[in-house]
Scaffold this active site. Structure first.
Site, PDB file in Angstrom:
ATOM      1  N   THR A  96       2.344   9.229  11.175  1.00 30.67           N
ATOM      2  CA  THR A  96       3.728   9.575  11.503  1.00 30.67           C
ATOM      3  C   THR A  96       3.891  10.186  12.898  1.00 30.67           C
ATOM      4  O   THR A  96       3.078  11.000  13.328  1.00 30.67           O
ATOM      5  CB  THR A  96       4.225  10.589  10.455  1.00 30.67           C
ATOM      6  OG1 THR A  96       4.133   9.969   9.178  1.00 30.67           O
ATOM      7  CG2 THR A  96       5.647  11.027  10.714  1.00 30.67           C
ATOM      8  N   TYR A 123       0.843  -1.196   0.000  1.00 29.66           N
ATOM      9  CA  TYR A 123       0.000   0.000   0.000  1.00 29.66           C
ATOM     10  C   TYR A 123       0.880   1.248   0.000  1.00 29.66           C
ATOM     11  O   TYR A 123       1.805   1.369   0.800  1.00 29.66           O
ATOM     12  CB  TYR A 123      -0.954   0.030   1.201  1.00 29.66           C
ATOM     13  CG  TYR A 123      -1.891   1.219   1.069  1.00 29.66           C
ATOM     14  CD1 TYR A 123      -2.849   1.234   0.055  1.00 29.66           C
ATOM     15  CD2 TYR A 123      -1.762   2.338   1.878  1.00 29.66           C
ATOM     16  CE1 TYR A 123      -3.672   2.338  -0.142  1.00 29.66           C
ATOM     17  CE2 TYR A 123      -2.586   3.452   1.690  1.00 29.66           C
ATOM     18  CZ  TYR A 123      -3.532   3.437   0.678  1.00 29.66           C
ATOM     19  OH  TYR A 123      -4.331   4.530   0.484  1.00 29.66           O
ATOM     20  N   ASN A 176      -2.912   5.897   6.660  1.00 33.41           N
ATOM     21  CA  ASN A 176      -3.558   6.654   7.740  1.00 33.41           C
ATOM     22  C   ASN A 176      -4.114   5.697   8.792  1.00 33.41           C
ATOM     23  O   ASN A 176      -3.922   4.486   8.716  1.00 33.41           O
ATOM     24  CB  ASN A 176      -4.610   7.610   7.160  1.00 33.41           C
ATOM     25  CG  ASN A 176      -5.748   6.886   6.453  1.00 33.41           C
ATOM     26  OD1 ASN A 176      -5.988   5.707   6.683  1.00 33.41           O
ATOM     27  ND2 ASN A 176      -6.439   7.600   5.589  1.00 33.41           N
ATOM     28  N   GLN A 205     -10.297   0.161   1.457  1.00 30.61           N
ATOM     29  CA  GLN A 205     -10.779  -0.673   0.349  1.00 30.61           C
ATOM     30  C   GLN A 205      -9.605  -1.330  -0.376  1.00 30.61           C
ATOM     31  O   GLN A 205      -9.718  -2.473  -0.837  1.00 30.61           O
ATOM     32  CB  GLN A 205     -11.687   0.109  -0.609  1.00 30.61           C
ATOM     33  CG  GLN A 205     -11.143   1.374  -1.235  1.00 30.61           C
ATOM     34  CD  GLN A 205     -11.308   2.610  -0.348  1.00 30.61           C
ATOM     35  OE1 GLN A 205     -11.388   2.504   0.876  1.00 30.61           O
ATOM     36  NE2 GLN A 205     -11.338   3.779  -0.952  1.00 30.61           N
ATOM     37  N   GLU A 214       8.260   6.827  16.436  1.00 34.72           N
ATOM     38  CA  GLU A 214       8.614   6.266  15.122  1.00 34.72           C
ATOM     39  C   GLU A 214       9.977   6.807  14.634  1.00 34.72           C
ATOM     40  O   GLU A 214      10.850   6.063  14.224  1.00 34.72           O
ATOM     41  CB  GLU A 214       7.519   6.621  14.113  1.00 34.72           C
ATOM     42  CG  GLU A 214       7.786   6.051  12.737  1.00 34.72           C
ATOM     43  CD  GLU A 214       6.966   6.710  11.636  1.00 34.72           C
ATOM     44  OE1 GLU A 214       6.120   7.569  11.924  1.00 34.72           O
ATOM     45  OE2 GLU A 214       7.204   6.368  10.467  1.00 34.72           O
ATOM     46  N   HIS A 215      10.104   8.155  14.638  1.00 35.08           N
ATOM     47  CA  HIS A 215      11.365   8.775  14.215  1.00 35.08           C
ATOM     48  C   HIS A 215      11.996   9.469  15.417  1.00 35.08           C
ATOM     49  O   HIS A 215      11.314  10.228  16.103  1.00 35.08           O
ATOM     50  CB  HIS A 215      11.129   9.881  13.181  1.00 35.08           C
ATOM     51  CG  HIS A 215      10.407   9.424  11.957  1.00 35.08           C
ATOM     52  ND1 HIS A 215       9.089   9.699  11.724  1.00 35.08           N
ATOM     53  CD2 HIS A 215      10.833   8.724  10.886  1.00 35.08           C
ATOM     54  CE1 HIS A 215       8.733   9.186  10.558  1.00 35.08           C
ATOM     55  NE2 HIS A 215       9.761   8.595  10.025  1.00 35.08           N
ATOM     56  N   ASP A 223      12.929   9.742   4.984  1.00 37.36           N
ATOM     57  CA  ASP A 223      11.631   9.585   4.310  1.00 37.36           C
ATOM     58  C   ASP A 223      11.802   9.382   2.810  1.00 37.36           C
ATOM     59  O   ASP A 223      11.068   8.616   2.190  1.00 37.36           O
ATOM     60  CB  ASP A 223      10.793  10.868   4.487  1.00 37.36           C
ATOM     61  CG  ASP A 223       9.969  10.861   5.758  1.00 37.36           C
ATOM     62  OD1 ASP A 223       9.985   9.845   6.475  1.00 37.36           O
ATOM     63  OD2 ASP A 223       9.299  11.880   6.026  1.00 37.36           O
ATOM     64  N   GLU A 225       5.570 -36.417  28.691  1.00 35.19           N
ATOM     65  CA  GLU A 225       4.388 -35.574  28.487  1.00 35.19           C
ATOM     66  C   GLU A 225       3.140 -36.403  28.205  1.00 35.19           C
ATOM     67  O   GLU A 225       2.079 -35.857  27.911  1.00 35.19           O
ATOM     68  CB  GLU A 225       4.643 -34.614  27.308  1.00 35.19           C
ATOM     69  CG  GLU A 225       5.791 -33.656  27.564  1.00 35.19           C
ATOM     70  CD  GLU A 225       6.085 -32.736  26.386  1.00 35.19           C
ATOM     71  OE1 GLU A 225       5.382 -32.831  25.361  1.00 35.19           O
ATOM     72  OE2 GLU A 225       7.019 -31.926  26.503  1.00 35.19           O
TER      73      GLU A 225
HETATM   74  N1  LIG Z   1       4.417   4.878   9.846  1.00 36.76           N
HETATM   75  C1  LIG Z   1       4.978   5.097   8.696  1.00 36.76           C
HETATM   76  O1  LIG Z   1       5.967   4.462   8.348  1.00 36.76           O
HETATM   77  C2  LIG Z   1       4.448   6.123   7.750  1.00 36.76           C
HETATM   78  C3  LIG Z   1       5.174   6.456   6.600  1.00 36.76           C
HETATM   79  C4  LIG Z   1       4.611   7.347   5.703  1.00 36.76           C
HETATM   80  C5  LIG Z   1       3.363   7.881   5.940  1.00 36.76           C
HETATM   81  N2  LIG Z   1       2.684   7.556   7.067  1.00 36.76           N
HETATM   82  C6  LIG Z   1       1.340   8.048   7.345  1.00 36.76           C
HETATM   83  O2  LIG Z   1       0.507   7.667   6.287  1.00 36.76           O
HETATM   84  C7  LIG Z   1      -0.647   8.470   6.362  1.00 36.76           C
HETATM   85  C8  LIG Z   1      -1.149   8.810   4.976  1.00 36.76           C
HETATM   86  O3  LIG Z   1      -2.471   9.219   5.166  1.00 36.76           O
HETATM   87  P1  LIG Z   1      -3.388   9.804   4.034  1.00 36.76           P
HETATM   88  O4  LIG Z   1      -4.739   9.927   4.621  1.00 36.76           O
HETATM   89  O5  LIG Z   1      -2.754  11.006   3.477  1.00 36.76           O
HETATM   90  O6  LIG Z   1      -3.352   8.734   2.860  1.00 36.76           O
HETATM   91  P2  LIG Z   1      -3.867   7.222   2.780  1.00 36.76           P
HETATM   92  O7  LIG Z   1      -3.517   6.791   1.403  1.00 36.76           O
HETATM   93  O8  LIG Z   1      -3.411   6.411   3.933  1.00 36.76           O
HETATM   94  O9  LIG Z   1      -5.452   7.309   2.875  1.00 36.76           O
HETATM   95  C9  LIG Z   1      -6.189   7.961   1.894  1.00 36.76           C
HETATM   96  C10 LIG Z   1      -7.447   7.180   1.637  1.00 36.76           C
HETATM   97  O10 LIG Z   1      -8.277   7.187   2.792  1.00 36.76           O
HETATM   98  C11 LIG Z   1      -9.612   7.046   2.381  1.00 36.76           C
HETATM   99  N3  LIG Z   1     -10.458   7.965   3.167  1.00 36.76           N
HETATM  100  C12 LIG Z   1     -10.671   9.271   2.950  1.00 36.76           C
HETATM  101  N4  LIG Z   1     -11.511   9.766   3.874  1.00 36.76           N
HETATM  102  C13 LIG Z   1     -11.826   8.748   4.691  1.00 36.76           C
HETATM  103  C14 LIG Z   1     -12.644   8.614   5.847  1.00 36.76           C
HETATM  104  N5  LIG Z   1     -13.332   9.647   6.339  1.00 36.76           N
HETATM  105  N6  LIG Z   1     -12.741   7.414   6.423  1.00 36.76           N
HETATM  106  C15 LIG Z   1     -12.057   6.358   5.949  1.00 36.76           C
HETATM  107  N7  LIG Z   1     -11.259   6.425   4.876  1.00 36.76           N
HETATM  108  C16 LIG Z   1     -11.152   7.598   4.249  1.00 36.76           C
HETATM  109  C17 LIG Z   1      -9.679   7.375   0.920  1.00 36.76           C
HETATM  110  O11 LIG Z   1     -10.073   6.214   0.217  1.00 36.76           O
HETATM  111  C18 LIG Z   1      -8.272   7.762   0.550  1.00 36.76           C
HETATM  112  O12 LIG Z   1      -7.888   7.214  -0.684  1.00 36.76           O
HETATM  113  C19 LIG Z   1      -0.294   9.694   7.200  1.00 36.76           C
HETATM  114  O13 LIG Z   1      -0.946   9.581   8.436  1.00 36.76           O
HETATM  115  C20 LIG Z   1       1.192   9.552   7.373  1.00 36.76           C
HETATM  116  O14 LIG Z   1       1.651  10.083   8.587  1.00 36.76           O
HETATM  117  C21 LIG Z   1       3.214   6.675   7.958  1.00 36.76           C
HETATM  118 ZN   LIG Z   2       7.631  12.144   6.985  1.00 32.18          ZN
END
Ligand SMILES: NC(=O)c1ccc[n+]([C@@H]2O[C@H](COP(=O)([O-])OP(=O)(O)OC[C@H]3O[C@@H](n4cnc5c(N)ncnc54)[C@H](O)[C@@H]3O)[C@@H](O)[C@H]2O)c1
Ligand SMILES: [Zn+2]
Length: 436
Positions: free
Chosen positions: A229, A122, A206, A183, A319-320, A353, A408
């Protein structure tokens, strides 16, 4: 000795309530995908991303068309980043060797590292098109030798994002889907009429994506819990407030729920950083998200000693962790719970990153207590095997084995061992009495 909070984020109870809401939504959504398959996936894509293509899978000509939209400069930058990530992943792969040892005369034990046969990577793209996440999962899976790599990212403004598609394709993806959020991970893990299920899900996302992966774990493998993050800056007076504030807000801009924590032994630096954050929030173009994260999840923790700073940092397991002190290597030696460390003022989390070569998919919500980040080893399964090559070893191990089975109460197990003692030891063992 004391630890003082000069700024706190939301109380734990409110954070737990946010998590509970996400859990409920994800549970219902995954059930829907499992029951209705493609129809559910289409409905979710229409609802959240206003996107309903004929097929979520890109054809070779659609991939080609997307790549044409990426400028030569951008393509060059993507290739540079992938080169760094591939180099480090290959070095890490080389550190994992298959072994075979003779632990006793005639007893051969070994293990083999075998790639997972299919993965779903993903790549997030809701707020920002995270091109770099494609290198981190797809390319690393390629280095591991995964034979089927499916990759999925949400549409950006109603279409596949060209640079993400390019990074996935150059990284070695075999299938590219334009599908976002729950999805995407739900469809790849559970399978639908048009998407073949994978064995393992990897990559960040997310809160909904991270929770969906958590709930799907068991049904498929997952790399780790990689949600919103988090960042921590450990600093003393060897650095200034501008650097601390920049590093806190640089990662707080990811979303509305990104913890950013300063841990320091300098009240002067702590207060100056608070003021500097306020100043930067007035001019940072992404202040709208970074400011909310800072308000709700920002913390400034003042300690008396380096030992206290270390204790707080290990406890939070961010995380970082950016370390800028007069003893960075001391922190490297003593930190035990975190996603990745960034040592000294010359490097920073954004390097990790996007470009430097270490993997950016890292554990959040204290998962650093029990796992590191995504790496080539996560795509490899270590499987053991054994063989006995002499009659003497068969009889000796069989005799011990038989007695340990009976200890056993396992009579059938004991007979497995006794049969070997009779056949290869030449001794007629009375039922369950194999002797050395
Ligand atoms: N831990 C890690 O290694 C790491 C690394 C990079 C990024 N991240 C995190 O990834 C995340 C990316 O988040 P993002 O939201 O920008 O992109 P994402 O791709 O994770 O999610 C976007 C998708 O969420 C869905 N969505 C939109 N609104 C919604 C709702 N109300 N309820 C449920 N689903 C919904 C949509 O289908 C959309 O395509 C950020 O939180 C970032 O901090 C974490
Ligand atoms: Zn970052």
């Amino acid at each position: 000795m004391s630890i003082t909070h000069l700024k706190r984020g939301k109380p734990e109870a409110d954070r737990a309530e946010d998590d509970a809401k996400v859990r409920g939504v994800v549970e219902a959504t995954l059930r829907d995908i499992e029951t209705r398959g493609d129809a559910a996936v289409r409905a979710l894509s229409a609802k959240f991303d206003k996107y309903q293509p004929a097929s979520f899978l890109l054809t070779a000509s659609e991939i080609e068309a997307a790549m044409q939209k990426v400028s030569a400069r951008e393509m060059d930058d993507i290739r540079f980043a992938q080169k760094q990530i591939r180099s480090f992943a290959e070095a890490q792969r080389a550190s994992m060797t298959d072994i075979e040892v003779e632990t006793m005369p005639g007893v051969i034990l070994g293990h083999r590292n075998i790639p997972v046969q299919s993965v779903g990577c993903y790549v997030p793209g809701g707020k920002f098109p995270m091109v770099a996440s494609a290198h981190m999962s797809v390319l690393t899976a390629t280095v591991a030798g995964v034979p089927r790599i499916a990759a999925s990212a949400p549409p950006v403004k109603g279409a596949p994002h060209p640079a993400i598609v390019a990074a996935m394709h150059l990284g070695g993806a075999h299938e590219i889907y334009v599908l976002g959020g729950m999805q995407a991970v739900g469809a790849m893990a559970l399978g639908t009429e048009t998407i073949r299920p994978v064995d393992m899900l990897v990559g960040p996302g997310n809160a909904f994506v991270a929770e969906a992966k958590r709930q799907l774990y068991g049904r498929v493998g997952i790399d780790l819990f990689a949600g919103p993050t988090e960042t921590m800056v450990i600093a003393d007076e060897t650095v200034d407030a501008e650097m601390c504030a920049t590093d806190l807000l640089g990662q707080a801009e990811h979303g509305y729920n990104s913890p950013a924590v300063l841990v320091t032994n300098s009240r002067k630096l702590a207060e100056a950083t608070l003021a500097e954050v306020d100043r930067l929030l007035k001019i940072l173009p992404t202040a709208e998200t970074a400011g909310v994260s800072w308000r709700d999840y920002g913390e400034v923790i003042l300690c008396d000693t380096y030992d206290e700073m270390l204790g707080v940092a290990n406890d939070i397991a961010s995380e970082h962790v950016q370390v800028m002190t007069d003893r960075d290597d001391w922190f490297l030696e003593h930190m035990h719970s975190y996603g990745a460390l960034f040592l000294g003022p010359r490097t920073n989390v954004a390097n990790g990153d996007k470009v430097i070569g270490t993997n950016h998919t890292l554990p959040t919500k204290k998962a650093g207590r029990y796992t590191g980040g995504l790496w080539v080893g996560k795509f490899l399964k270590t499987h053991s095997y054994q063989k006995i090559t002499t009659d003497e070893a068969a009889a000796l191990i069989g005799a011990y084995g038989s007695r340990l089975c009976l200890l056993e109460g396992f009579v059938g197990h004991a007979e497995q061992c006794n049969l070997r003692v009779r056949r290869y030891g030449g001794r007629n063992v009375e039922y369950g009495t194999a002797a050395e």
